[in-house]
Design a protein around this motif. Structure first.
Motif, PDB file in Angstrom:
ATOM      1  N   CYS A   1     -49.675 -38.152   9.588  1.00  0.00           N
ATOM      2  CA  CYS A   1     -48.816 -39.076  10.327  1.00  0.00           C
ATOM      3  C   CYS A   1     -48.228 -38.367  11.542  1.00  0.00           C
ATOM      4  CB  CYS A   1     -47.717 -39.545   9.371  1.00  0.00           C
ATOM      5  SG  CYS A   1     -46.474 -40.565  10.135  1.00  0.00           S
ATOM      6  N   ARG A   2     -48.407 -38.973  12.737  1.00  0.00           N
ATOM      7  CA  ARG A   2     -48.019 -38.272  13.971  1.00  0.00           C
ATOM      8  C   ARG A   2     -47.145 -39.103  14.899  1.00  0.00           C
ATOM      9  NH1 ARG A   2     -51.098 -33.651  14.838  1.00  0.00           N
ATOM     10  NH2 ARG A   2     -52.526 -33.352  13.100  1.00  0.00           N
ATOM     11  N   ILE A   3     -46.332 -38.384  15.707  1.00  0.00           N
ATOM     12  CA  ILE A   3     -45.600 -39.023  16.796  1.00  0.00           C
ATOM     13  C   ILE A   3     -45.961 -38.253  18.055  1.00  0.00           C
ATOM     14  CG2 ILE A   3     -43.332 -39.570  17.753  1.00  0.00           C
ATOM     15  CD1 ILE A   3     -42.200 -39.495  14.924  1.00  0.00           C
ATOM     16  N   ASN A   4     -46.422 -38.961  19.080  1.00  0.00           N
ATOM     17  CA  ASN A   4     -46.888 -38.309  20.315  1.00  0.00           C
ATOM     18  C   ASN A   4     -47.813 -37.133  20.019  1.00  0.00           C
ATOM     19  OD1 ASN A   4     -45.347 -40.136  21.682  1.00  0.00           O
ATOM     20  ND2 ASN A   4     -43.697 -38.712  22.186  1.00  0.00           N
ATOM     21  N   GLY A   5     -48.681 -37.300  19.032  1.00  0.00           N
ATOM     22  CA  GLY A   5     -49.669 -36.274  18.731  1.00  0.00           C
ATOM     23  C   GLY A   5     -49.198 -35.159  17.824  1.00  0.00           C
ATOM     24  N   LEU A   6     -47.915 -35.144  17.468  1.00  0.00           N
ATOM     25  CA  LEU A   6     -47.401 -34.056  16.638  1.00  0.00           C
ATOM     26  C   LEU A   6     -47.081 -34.547  15.238  1.00  0.00           C
ATOM     27  CD1 LEU A   6     -44.874 -32.586  19.227  1.00  0.00           C
ATOM     28  CD2 LEU A   6     -46.989 -31.476  18.460  1.00  0.00           C
ATOM     29  N   ASN A   7     -47.449 -33.760  14.208  1.00  0.00           N
ATOM     30  CA  ASN A   7     -47.003 -34.140  12.872  1.00  0.00           C
ATOM     31  C   ASN A   7     -45.696 -33.429  12.545  1.00  0.00           C
ATOM     32  OD1 ASN A   7     -47.545 -31.586  11.789  1.00  0.00           O
ATOM     33  ND2 ASN A   7     -49.589 -32.190  11.075  1.00  0.00           N
TER      34      ASN A   7
END
Ligand code: ADP
Ligand code: ADP
Ligand code: ZN
Ligand code: ZN
Length: 752
Positions: A278-284
């Protein structure tokens, strides 16, 4: 507000330890700073009187029933304390907590980050708990959320330079031509090819293949056998199953092949694959937790989703507190038990800033420890913030730049121990500069850079160090001189010296602030060996066995076993300590106390301060050891004071005193000025000079400008903390650092 309306904490007739009937008013909702030489009585007022009374009052709020379980805190020795609010002590005790306690968990930032991922992470995975490595739903099932697990040490399992026939398989069981070895060869591996010539797929198959059935020929007949990769097999047999259930011999055989390393499933991230996807702006979430706080705060602010706005705001606010206090180089996944004392205290401070308590009395113990002069203003801002929220802030501090921020200064003195215990000045900072006290006079002294620096005798080299944030650091440390390693917090000083350098020079004498004393009976006399000489002197003066005068002998009080106090264990609370009723705290039997040396009993001797003992004893060895203690500024401690009651700085100086006579050695000290008043720093410098003049190499990690200015050689780490540090920005004498463009330390030395 008129003077008479202002609220004060009012203390009358305080007499704890060396306090001489002290009367004192501490303004509420202001910053009061306690100064004075070590041993003058600052802690006796702040901790033993104010904090102790607050704890006692707090306990009185509990019901009688609960109170029977609480430690009985005796009333401090004082006539009265009025107007006290609840006290919170923010000290330098390390944050323990094991590997499940991280910067993120301790500051309560991790729960907010998890909430963020559960709301706006893609793809959506539902529950908040899925992002917690402390929760069964979120933790990596392979390592149970530890991020590390036992595995096979590859270098020890195979020798890539050999072929199977040459004995490339080192794991137990694979002797060439043995059954297991034959199975491997039968399953299709070329026994004559060196493993280094295997393709990646072949090697992977050899090491990690899951169990599979293959058909082969055996003694001319077709048979079905099961083969699996050698590491896979070993793991299933000895690591997935508890190796402790195997025979002791087996355990000994397999142990050398097993070591702890990052979990191969989550790669140290501690979380389940679902959470990591699960990621936000490519970061987990693991990647965000591994970012330095200074970078993380930028990444968080970039999250544009309106659903996330309130969460982002609160997350950024808390992260900003960490940045403000100069901890921007730490990561949320950093385990708290690897933080230094100063870092621990600042993390605790942040926790309180985010809280909503008001009208609390916050008590800090030398919060500047570990802070470079560049960052002291951040600490001051934080103290002001706490005050402006309506709290009373009380600080014990020696750093002139922190003292400046005080609304009110209490200078305790004039000297240490029995020659202290009075308030010698109370009032504003300006007033202190004019006061005729040790603090007042030392605040005005200008800094002087050492000019006649010693020539090094040789050098000790560190090559290509890369641990933590160090960027291929190669540096020469000169021998036979005093080297100060400095730089802002997080720049890499401890990593370079304590981890890398000491790793290569384990014979160095390390004088740090960790607690000392092997038992509850340890005290300065036993630690320095003075007790042995004292026992002999008592024995020969009285013609009795010297064993009588030992805490561990039949001469000791039987009720307390020579402790002078009795500990009562309570199931779920700290144990309670009460003075021993049998000996009244004097630790020995009556008949032992009757033996005298020049009119004093063994208990009288243990109650002497170092200074008093120096006048009392003529024994050469004893006098030398006492002199060493007074040289490090410990004149005021008593010979029998339990080592557990000493501060980190005092422990460090006792160690220094007992190591002083060694010659031709390397000494490493970590912030030895901790707990030292400005007027005592001269003493410390004299000792370091003596050590160097006697042919030793002295390496000191320090931020104190007085100490840096008097070094023969300075190694300045930087330019900043964490990933923005890890380089040597300057090497050279003090007169040159002030001209070095990139050295922050140089700027502070020349600004003085
Ligand atoms: P400071 O905080 O200014 O360094 P302290 O208040 O710790 O000074 O110490 C003041 C005096 O009281 C010193 O002489 C010290 O040795 C003594 N003292 C402090 N704590 C204890 C204790 N637990 N038992 C006996 N003496 C103590
Ligand atoms: P300094 O002594 O100059 O304050 P440190 O050597 O403690 O600096 O830290 C240098 C860098 O290494 C920092 O980014 C710090 O967070 C990191 N670091 C230090 N100790 C550890 C550790 N035990 N585990 C992970 N990172 C660490
Ligand atoms: Zn794992
Ligand atoms: Zn006793």
């Amino acid at each position: 507000m008129s003077e008479t309306n202002q609220e004060y904490i009012v203390i009358s007739g305080a007499r704890e330890n060396n306090l001489k009937n002290v009367d004192l008013r501490i303004p509420k909702r202001q910053i009061s700073i306690f100064t004075g030489v070590s041993g003058s009585g600052k802690s006796s007022i702040v901790f033993d009187t104010i904090a102790a009374e607050s704890t006692r009052l707090l306990n009185e709020n509990f019901s009688m029933f609960v109170r029977t379980f609480l430690p009985r805190v005796p009333q401090p020795d004082t006539d009265a304390i009025e107007n006290l609010s609840m006290a919170v002590i923010v000290d330098q005790k390390r944050l323990g907590g094991g590997s499940h306690s991280t910067m993120g968990t301790i500051t309560d930032i991790s729960p907010i980050l998890r909430l963020l991922f559960s709301r706006v992470g893609q793809p959506r995975v539902g529950p908040v708990n899925l992002f917690s490595f402390n929760d069964p739903q979120g933790m990596c099932p392979e390592c149970n959320g530890l991020g590390r697990r036992l595995g096979v040490d590859l270098d020890k399992a195979v020798d890539l330079s050999k072929s199977l026939s040459e004995g490339a398989l080192l794991l137990p069981g694979y002797t060439v031509d043995g059954w297991d070895w034959n199975m491997i060869v039968q399953s299709g591996f070329d026994p004559a090819k060196k493993l280094s010539d295997y393709s990646e797929a072949e090697l992977d198959e050899l090491l990690y293949a899951k169990a599979k059935k293959i058909e082969t020929q055996f003694a001319g007949k077709p048979v079905n056998i099961t083969v699996e990769g050698i590491i896979e097999k070993f793991t299933n047999k000895y690591i997935k199953q508890d190796v402790k259930t195997k025979s002791e011999r087996t355990q000994q055989t397999v142990a050398p092949f097993i070591s702890e390393g990052p979990c191969t499933s989550c790669r140290g991230a501690r979380l389940s694959q679902a959470a990591l996807g699960c990621r936000i702006n490519g970061l987990n979430i693991a990647e965000m937790s591994a970012m330095e706080v200074g970078q993380l705060i930028r990444a968080v602010r970039e999250i544009a989703d309106p659903v996330a706005a309130p969460i982002v705001k609160s997350l950024a606010e808390r992260l900003q507190h960490l940045v403000d206090i100069g901890l921007d180089y730490l990561t949320l996944d950093r385990e708290t038990d690897t933080l230094s004392g100063g870092e621990s205290q600042r993390v605790k401070m942040v926790k309180h800033l985010s809280g909503s308590l008001v009208d609390v009395t916050y008590i800090f113990d030398e919060p500047s420890v570990g802070l470079h002069p560049r960052d002291v203003h951040r600490l001051n801002d934080l103290l002001r913030k706490l005050r402006d929220k309506g709290n009373t802030v009380i600080v014990v501090e020696h750093d002139p730049d922190v003292i400046k921020v005080a609304d009110h200064i209490v200078d305790v003195g004039p000297h240490a121990g029995s020659r202290g215990g009075n308030i010698v000045y109370e009032g504003s900072f300006q007033g202190l500069l004019e006061a005729d006290t040790l603090t007042g006079t030392h605040m005005k002294r200008p800094l002087r850079l050492k000019q006649d620096c010693r020539r090094p005798a040789g050098k000790l080299s560190v090559k290509d160090a890369r641990l933590h944030n160090l960027r291929n650091v190669s540096v020469d440390i000169p021998t036979g001189v005093l080297t100060v390693v400095t730089g802002v917090a997080g720049s890499g000083k401890s990593t370079l010296i304590n981890d890398v350098f000491l790793g290569q020079h384990p014979d160095a004498i390390v004088i740090d602030q960790s607690a000392i004393g092997v038992s509850t009976r340890s005290n300065p006399a036993t630690y320095t060996g003075i007790m042995d000489d004292v026992r002999k002197a008592f024995a020969s003066a009285n013609k009795v066995n010297q064993g009588l005068f030992s805490f561990n002998s039949k001469g000791a009080c039987e009720n307390c076993q020579g402790l002078g106090v009795v500990y009562t264990d309570l199931a779920f609370l700290d144990s309670v300590k009460l003075p021993c009723e049998a000996c009244g705290g004097r630790r020995f039997k009556e008949e032992v106390l009757a033996y005298k040396l020049n009119g004093k009993s063994i208990a009288d001797v243990l109650e002497m301060t170092v200074e008093q003992a120096r006048e009392f004893f003529q024994l050469k060895e004893v006098v030398r050891k006492l002199q060493a203690m007074s040289d490090v500024g410990l004149n005021y401690i008593t010979l029998g004071q339990p080592l557990s009651t000493l501060s980190g700085g005092e422990c460090q100086r006792i160690k220094l005193a007992s190591e002083l006579h060694k010659k031709g050695s390397i000494y490493v000290m970590d912030e030895p000025t901790t707990g030292l008043h400005m007027s005592d720093i001269g003493l410390l410098q004299a000792i370091m000079d003596r050590l160097v003049d006697a042919g030793n190499t002295v390496i000191v990690i320090e931020h104190n400008l007085d100490v840096i200015s008097q070094a023969d050689w300075i190694i300045d780490m930087g330019p900043d903390g964490g990933s923005r540090g890890g380089q040597v920005v300057f090497e050279g004498p003090p007169s040159e650092i002030v001209r070095a463009e990139h050295s922050i330390t140089g700027r502070y030395l020349s600004a003085e």
